[in-house]
Design a protein around this motif. Structure first.
Motif, PDB file in Angstrom:
ATOM      1  N   TRP A  20     -50.217  44.764   5.222  1.00  0.00           N
ATOM      2  CA  TRP A  20     -49.431  45.745   4.454  1.00  0.00           C
ATOM      3  C   TRP A  20     -48.030  45.206   4.175  1.00  0.00           C
ATOM      4  O   TRP A  20     -47.488  45.400   3.092  1.00  0.00           O
TER       5      TRP A  20
ATOM      6  N   SER B 114     -46.490  44.302   0.449  1.00  0.00           N
ATOM      7  CA  SER B 114     -45.235  44.886  -0.042  1.00  0.00           C
ATOM      8  C   SER B 114     -44.369  43.848  -0.752  1.00  0.00           C
ATOM      9  O   SER B 114     -43.638  44.178  -1.680  1.00  0.00           O
TER      10      SER B 114
ATOM     11  N   VAL C 297     -43.097  44.900  -4.482  1.00  0.00           N
ATOM     12  CA  VAL C 297     -41.706  45.332  -4.659  1.00  0.00           C
ATOM     13  C   VAL C 297     -41.160  45.099  -6.068  1.00  0.00           C
ATOM     14  O   VAL C 297     -40.443  45.959  -6.586  1.00  0.00           O
TER      15      VAL C 297
ATOM     16  N   GLN D 274     -40.571  49.142   4.286  1.00  0.00           N
ATOM     17  CA  GLN D 274     -41.960  49.575   4.087  1.00  0.00           C
ATOM     18  C   GLN D 274     -42.025  51.053   3.724  1.00  0.00           C
ATOM     19  O   GLN D 274     -42.786  51.454   2.837  1.00  0.00           O
TER      20      GLN D 274
ATOM     21  N   ILE E 275     -40.802  51.258  -0.010  1.00  0.00           N
ATOM     22  CA  ILE E 275     -41.746  50.712  -1.003  1.00  0.00           C
ATOM     23  C   ILE E 275     -42.996  51.586  -1.091  1.00  0.00           C
ATOM     24  O   ILE E 275     -43.385  52.024  -2.176  1.00  0.00           O
ATOM     25  N   TYR E 276     -43.621  51.852   0.046  1.00  0.00           N
ATOM     26  CA  TYR E 276     -44.858  52.628   0.029  1.00  0.00           C
ATOM     27  C   TYR E 276     -44.605  54.115  -0.190  1.00  0.00           C
ATOM     28  O   TYR E 276     -45.438  54.805  -0.769  1.00  0.00           O
TER      29      TYR E 276
END
Length: 186
Positions: A61, A65, A69, A120, A123-124
């Motif tokens: 993950w 990313s 990004v 993280q 981004i997610y």
């Protein structure tokens, strides 16, 4: 073999109304992806910690990313900075690693984990919320334009659209073709 284009050529925006909105299947796919991605964000917030540095799934993950990004930043904010967001992310992680090493004396420091965790979650989180909003609003093209789509509708200023550079575009196209094939010829 297909030629790879620089990221600067990937990001271009169209005026509102240029792209067709997703159909029911595309919206369900976006909804499900939003739920899965936001579940991952939830896990980052409440269950993951620096002991997960060695978990292959978590490392995957984190690696993904890095690829995501530029799309999250450029499409999400209507910019065209190419791959620069990727370099900024790497710089943030490098600075976090150096600070963590200086303060804690270890490369895999708690400080570095916190820096990675914040990136993280951003981004997610941005991606997951965009998927959910895109499903609700039927945002044309890329789900990362869902927040600008919502703001444009609320303010009446409109918004720019961006085609989906990922697989969602294929689902939308398949759904449109499936529907048009069922239409009787007049």
């Amino acid at each position: 073999m297909a030629e790879r284009r620089p990221l600067e050529e990937v990001f271009h925006f169209d005026k509102e109304g240029t792209l067709p909105p997703p159909g029911p299947i595309g919206r369900v796919v976006r909804l499900l992806l939003g739920i899965v991605i936001l579940k991952f964000v939830y896990d980052w917030l409440f269950y993951l910690d620096s002991s997960d540095y060695n978990e292959p799934f978590i490392l995957l993950w984190i690696g993904v990313s890095v690829a995501l990004v530029p799309y999250v930043v450029n499409i999400g904010f209507g910019l065209n900075r190419g791959a620069k967001p990727r370099y900024v992310l790497a710089g943030i992680w490098l600075a976090g690693g150096l600070i963590g090493f200086v303060v804690e004396g270890i490369l895999r420091s708690e400080f570095l984990w916190s820096v990675i965790e914040i990136t993280q979650i951003y981004i997610y989180g941005h991606l997951g919320i965009s998927f959910l909003l895109s499903a609700i609003l039927s945002t044309p093209g890329c789900e990362l334009r869902a927040i600008p789509h919502m703001i444009g509708k609320i303010t009446g200023r409109g918004y720019q659209e961006h085609y989906c550079p990922g697989f969602i575009d294929n689902i939308d196209r398949w759904e449109r073709n499936r529907i048009s094939d069922k239409q009787p010829n007049v």
